[in-house]
Scaffold this motif. Structure first.
Motif, PDB file in Angstrom:
ATOM      1  N   GLY A  70      -2.504  -6.044  -4.080  1.00  0.00           N
ATOM      2  CA  GLY A  70      -1.060  -6.045  -4.168  1.00  0.00           C
ATOM      3  C   GLY A  70      -0.473  -4.666  -3.998  1.00  0.00           C
ATOM      4  O   GLY A  70      -1.168  -3.660  -3.976  1.00  0.00           O
ATOM      5  N   LEU A 107       6.089  -3.995  -5.126  1.00  0.00           N
ATOM      6  CA  LEU A 107       6.551  -5.363  -5.263  1.00  0.00           C
ATOM      7  C   LEU A 107       6.693  -5.691  -6.742  1.00  0.00           C
ATOM      8  O   LEU A 107       5.862  -5.308  -7.564  1.00  0.00           O
ATOM      9  N   THR A 117       6.056  -8.036  -9.199  1.00  0.00           N
ATOM     10  CA  THR A 117       5.182  -9.192  -9.352  1.00  0.00           C
ATOM     11  C   THR A 117       5.174  -9.647 -10.808  1.00  0.00           C
ATOM     12  O   THR A 117       4.832  -8.876 -11.701  1.00  0.00           O
ATOM     13  N   TYR A 144       3.682 -11.379 -14.032  1.00  0.00           N
ATOM     14  CA  TYR A 144       2.334 -11.675 -14.501  1.00  0.00           C
ATOM     15  C   TYR A 144       2.311 -12.497 -15.789  1.00  0.00           C
ATOM     16  O   TYR A 144       1.220 -12.817 -16.284  1.00  0.00           O
ATOM     17  N   GLN A 157      -4.064 -11.864  -9.303  1.00  0.00           N
ATOM     18  CA  GLN A 157      -3.636 -11.177  -8.088  1.00  0.00           C
ATOM     19  C   GLN A 157      -4.385 -11.710  -6.863  1.00  0.00           C
ATOM     20  O   GLN A 157      -3.815 -11.853  -5.784  1.00  0.00           O
ATOM     21  N   ARG A 163      -3.380 -15.840  -6.292  1.00  0.00           N
ATOM     22  CA  ARG A 163      -2.031 -16.353  -6.158  1.00  0.00           C
ATOM     23  C   ARG A 163      -1.622 -16.597  -4.707  1.00  0.00           C
ATOM     24  O   ARG A 163      -0.770 -17.444  -4.443  1.00  0.00           O
ATOM     25  N   ASP A 198       8.042 -14.200  -6.839  1.00  0.00           N
ATOM     26  CA  ASP A 198       7.012 -13.272  -6.385  1.00  0.00           C
ATOM     27  C   ASP A 198       7.216 -13.066  -4.892  1.00  0.00           C
ATOM     28  O   ASP A 198       7.114 -14.000  -4.093  1.00  0.00           O
ATOM     29  N   GLU A 199       7.544 -11.827  -4.514  1.00  0.00           N
ATOM     30  CA  GLU A 199       7.906 -11.559  -3.118  1.00  0.00           C
ATOM     31  C   GLU A 199       6.791 -11.929  -2.144  1.00  0.00           C
ATOM     32  O   GLU A 199       7.045 -12.506  -1.092  1.00  0.00           O
ATOM     33  N   SER A 220      14.241 -10.310 -10.526  1.00  0.00           N
ATOM     34  CA  SER A 220      12.833 -10.491 -10.881  1.00  0.00           C
ATOM     35  C   SER A 220      12.718 -11.161 -12.238  1.00  0.00           C
ATOM     36  O   SER A 220      13.647 -11.192 -13.028  1.00  0.00           O
TER      37      SER A 220
END
Length: 938
Positions: A27, A31, A33, A35, A58, A61, A442-443, A462
């Motif tokens: 990743g 970004l 992200t 979790y 990671q 996904r 999540d981008e 986010s």
């Protein structure tokens, strides 16, 4: 790139549709992200690595985004899933069909009932493993392999989402079939009428006396035997000068032929009379009179009983009216789909008729396909079909009230269901997800999903806990992780551990600067091509931008990272897999040689033809299974048939031996037999005895016996092994091996195989070679034995007189540490030596290939070692080697359950090596102890 990946290796079994990606995940810190609660909790650890739940997530996904799609869909289809729960009986058939398709590859009950026990066992074992990989544990006992209708809930429940999608798609289709602008539109008048004409109009049973003849001679001989002659589509019975004095024009015909009208002329003279006599229905008092419909029917029944003497006889006292009233008790009714001879079916259905003035029967033998036929049509069972048509034979779509008729509604449903295809359901599922309000937090996940679902949106803000939101339903990262971990956690973690282990190994030293330069050039070329829209058709248009392309295609934020994730990771794995001695020590070459020599010792090759004797009692142009035919016979009938069959095969065998070439003899016998009729003329038994084919073969033909003579491809030790695409019937293969043993004995005595060696004739039925296709005589026409790898110093020579060593005596190599070592290419016996194997492996991937093996050794290596090495480098063994690398790290999952699961993955991989067929003799003779020789544990 040739990266071995656990997910990829097991993908063939996984039921989910996964977007498997074989690149390492990495990743980007830029970004945002989410979790959830995932953190540094260790999931899997071993020497030199520790994989946390966060790191595992990671990795998972993206490579398993289909799991998220499924979670989204379960939210979208909540109402449909509730309908299934509330009305289980309504959707039981759909669930069953999906399950049977997944387990057996078909939901057609007739096809399922035709599956043999070995196929069923293989498919069931494979399915159980596939379910395990999808985190759904079932046993073989959960699968109904008898009726195929009572699988356990654990299996059926898995397909509820599939049924829910079908329910939804059906509702959409109900709207589209009424929309003229839709490609799914049903034009009721046109589409229903077309369906009726193509699939219903002629799809009814018909009753007809159908008599098949092997050729025109037999057909004409049959008519002649019954004193029948055809004229203008009618049948006439001639006076018979064989049994009484004839009068009128019949007497004149005899006189013209110079045959005395004694009332007992010979068969040969009768044939002359028959050919001479001309039917004349207009000769006044001496006119020939055509048979009535009833009289013609009787003659057809008499001919039927005569030709099919091996069937139960039919009463010949019927009239047309009486047989129509008794059709349930005569064997003349047949379904439309049961006609294998479609041209004959068309003739019976469309040309013959039963109404006054229509042609009801064939007076002259009619050619259809490769046979001639006489047919007497009794009845079209089309009463219902006639009610569905108007006086112009057009389908009646509407009743007087302007509503669809009951049949029209039935056909409408058929047309509708034909549009509700798997493809249609999938398309509507994709459209539904695109139309839903799906927001991804999540981008990277959103970017990946957008390749298939273009309308999936990225959240504007986010979230630390959410992965997605579907309308008002939230899907948390923790919930997503839980599903991913159940299905893929163990295998993905193992893959990560292996990659980390390889990156920390000495194999890194194999990645030279030159290789790194090559990798960089490759990546730069790919990026350049991407910019030219070269990969648009693969879902990577240039418009997505280089950053997104790098992330989606390589899981990287830079070229350097892409090189590491793709090329370096693959090269390290490749270096490990090719390091044979590191895996199993320097005895590996002898072990591989041992397997090659097993294959060599097993080797045989038989060139052959075979005579096939078979029955085709249902006249579907395919040999009947003797076991099924024997079930129709009583004890005495069976004994009589088997005795006749033995007599027939002995006769053929002995006659074939009288020819200069047995194959020529068998061909000639089959040709003569197939041109002969089933009717033996009187001249066969009355001196001077006739020698026509009918005299020789009619008894066997009347019993329903048929002949074929066929050349076969070479039969070898590999013909019936696992993976063969040209398997023979097991009994036939066993018979061929016995024949090979006989001709091999001749080879051993004379150093050559006989070119014509016919299987011994049977003394009784127990010695007959019976298969599912009939009975056989095998003719061996040649063979071969295994080639030798023997090559000694006595066979060697020097390239130049001044050389210190002979050519194959002192071959120089350099090991991984740079140390020189030397091998010779010798073997003191026919067996392949460990040195020969090592030389082959040292050179096979070199620029010039294998150069340091004598030609005979190269041939033996190609024949016997190459198949073994293909197994060693095959997907199952390569995965096994990776498991072995993992085992060397003393790995341990935080969950004891996952340790058990890791071992189960190994077992599944090993079962796949055997293709779930564990009783194949040929395969097991060579590879049965493979996993003992190549264990996954150190």
């Amino acid at each position: 790139m040739n990266k071995t990946n656990l997910i990829k290796k097991l993908a063939a079994l996984v039921l989910l549709t996964t977007f498997a990606v074989t690149l390492a995940a990495c990743g980007s810190d830029s970004l945002s992200t989410p979790y959830g609660s995932l953190g540094s909790t260790v999931y899997l650890s071993g020497d030199g690595y520790s994989i946390t739940e966060k790191q595992l997530y990671q990795e998972m996904r993206l490579s398993s985004s289909s799991v998220l799609v499924e979670m989204i869909e379960k939210t979208l289809y909540a109402d449909e899933l509730a309908m299934i729960e509330a009305n289980p009986a309504t959707y039981a058939e759909d669930l069953l069909n999906f399950a049977n398709e997944a387990i057996f590859g078909t939901s057609d009950m007739e096809e399922l009932k035709d599956l043999d026990s070995k196929t069923i066992s293989t498919k069931v074992k494979s399915f159980v493993d596939s379910f395990y990989l999808a985190n759904a544990t079932v046993t073989e006992g959960d699968i109904d392999v008898v009726d195929f209708e009572n699988h356990s809930a654990a299996i059926l429940d898995y397909y509820k989402l599939n049924v829910a999608k079908k329910i939804y798609a059906r509702e959409i289709l109900l709207e589209e079939v009424e929309d003229k602008d839709s490609s799914s539109y049903i034009d009721i008048d046109e589409d229903l009428a077309t369906y009726f004409d193509n699939s219903v109009k002629n799809n009814y049973d018909v009753s007809a006396i159908t008599i098949r003849f092997v050729n025109l001679n037999e057909a004409n001989a049959t008519l002649r035997r019954f004193n029948l002659k055809a004229y203008r589509s009618q049948l006439y019975v001639l006076q018979d000068p064989r049994v009484s004095v004839v009068t009128g024009r019949a007497a004149t015909a005899l006189s013209d032929l110079g045959i005395a009208n004694t009332g007992s002329i010979s068969e040969a003279d009768y044939r002359k009379f028959y050919d001479k006599y001309s039917i004349n229905p207009d000769a006044g008092s001496d006119s020939d009179v055509a048979l009535t419909q009833d009289e013609t029917l009787v003659k057809f029944l008499e001919i039927y009983n005569y030709i099919y003497s091996f069937r139960d006889p039919v009463n010949t006292n019927y009239t047309v009216d009486s047989i129509l009233a008794d059709l349930d008790n005569v064997p003349f009714t047949k379904a439309y789909e049961d006609f294998t001879n479609t041209s004959l079916r068309t003739y019976i259905y469309n040309t013959l008729g039963t109404a006054e003035g229509e042609t009801r029967f064939t007076a002259s033998p009619r050619l259809s396909g490769s046979n001639y036929f006489l047919v007497y049509k009794l009845k079209d069972h089309n009463e219902a079909v006639l009610e569905w048509m108007d006086e112009d034979e057009e389908f009646i779509v509407y009743n007087e009230a302007g509503q669809l008729t009951a049949k029209a509604e039935e056909i409408y449903d058929e047309v509708f269901d034909a549009k509700l295809t798997t493809s249609y359901i999938s398309t509507k599922a994709t459209e539904r997800l695109n139309e839903a309000d799906v927001v991804i937090y999540d981008e990277l996940v959103q970017l990946y999903l957008a390749q298939s679902y273009s309308e999936v949106k990225l959240a504007s803000k986010s979230s630390k806990t959410l992965i997605a939101k579907v309308n008002d339903t939230e899907i948390t990262v923790d919930a997503f992780y839980a599903q991913l971990e159940k299905r893929l956690g163990v295998s993905v973690a193992i893959d990560m551990a292996i990659r980390q282990t390889l990156k920390a190994s000495d194999y890194v030293d194999t990645i030279t600067d030159e290789k790194m330069d090559e990798y960089r050039k490759n990546i730069e070329t790919i990026i350049k091509q991407f910019g030219q829209d070269y990969y648009a058709s693969s879902g990577y248009p240039a418009s997505m931008g280089r950053k997104n392309f790098l992330m989606l295609a390589f899981r990287a934020t830079s070229i350097d990272e892409a090189i590491q994730n793709v090329y370096v990771a693959a090269a390290l794995e490749d270096a490990y897999l090719k390091d044979l001695e590191a895996q199993y020590g320097d005895t590996i070459y002898q072990t591989l040689a041992d397997y090659a020599n097993r294959l060599r010792e097993q080797y045989f090759s038989l060139s052959s033809s075979h005579l096939l004797v078979y029955v085709d009692m249902d006249e579907n142009d395919s040999p009947d299974d003797p076991a099924e035919y024997f079930d129709t016979l009583d004890a005495q009938e069976l004994a009589d048939f088997q005795a006749l069959l033995v007599e027939f095969m002995v006769t053929i065998h002995d006659k074939a031996l009288t020819y200069s070439s047995i194959s020529t003899g068998l061909n000639a016998i089959v040709e003569e037999y197939n041109t002969a009729g089933r009717i033996a003329p009187q001249s066969c038994t009355v001196p001077p005895l006739d020698v026509t084919p009918e005299c020789k073969w009619s008894e066997y033909k009347s019993a329903g016996l048929n002949l074929k003579f066929e050349n076969l491809s070479a039969i070898t030790n590999s013909t019936n092994t696992i993976g063969s695409t040209s398997k023979l019937d097991d009994a036939f293969y066993a018979g061929a091996k016995e024949i090979y043993a006989q001709v091999k004995a001749e080879y051993d005595a004379n150093n050559s195989f006989p070119s014509q060696w016919l299987q011994s004739s049977p003394a009784d039925y127990t010695q007959v070679l019976e298969t599912a296709f009939g009975w056989h005589l095998i003719l061996a026409t040649g063979g071969s034995v295994s080639s030798s790898a023997q090559f000694t110093a006595d066979d060697d020579s020097k390239a130049n007189d001044s050389d210190e060593y002979m050519i194959y005596e002192h071959i120089e190599y350099t090991d991984a540490a740079g140390e020189k070592y030397y091998l010779n290419a010798y073997s003191d016996s026919d067996a392949i030596s460990a040195n020969q194997v090592q030389i082959y492996l040292n050179e096979v991937d070199s620029e010039y290939g294998v150069e340091n093996l004598p030609s005979n050794v190269s041939s033996a290596i190609t024949a016997y070692f190459a198949p073994v090495y293909a197994k060693y480098t095959g997907s199952q063994n390569q995965l096994n080697l990776l498991y072995r690398l993992l085992d060397s790290t003393n790995y341990n999952f935080a969950s004891a359950e996952n340790n058990v699961k890791a071992e189960r993955l190994v077992e599944i991989n090993q079962d796949q090596f055997f293709s779930y067929v564990f009783d194949n003799v040929e395969f097991n003779e060579v590879y049965g102890d493979w996993w003992t020789s190549f264990p996954h544990q150190n």
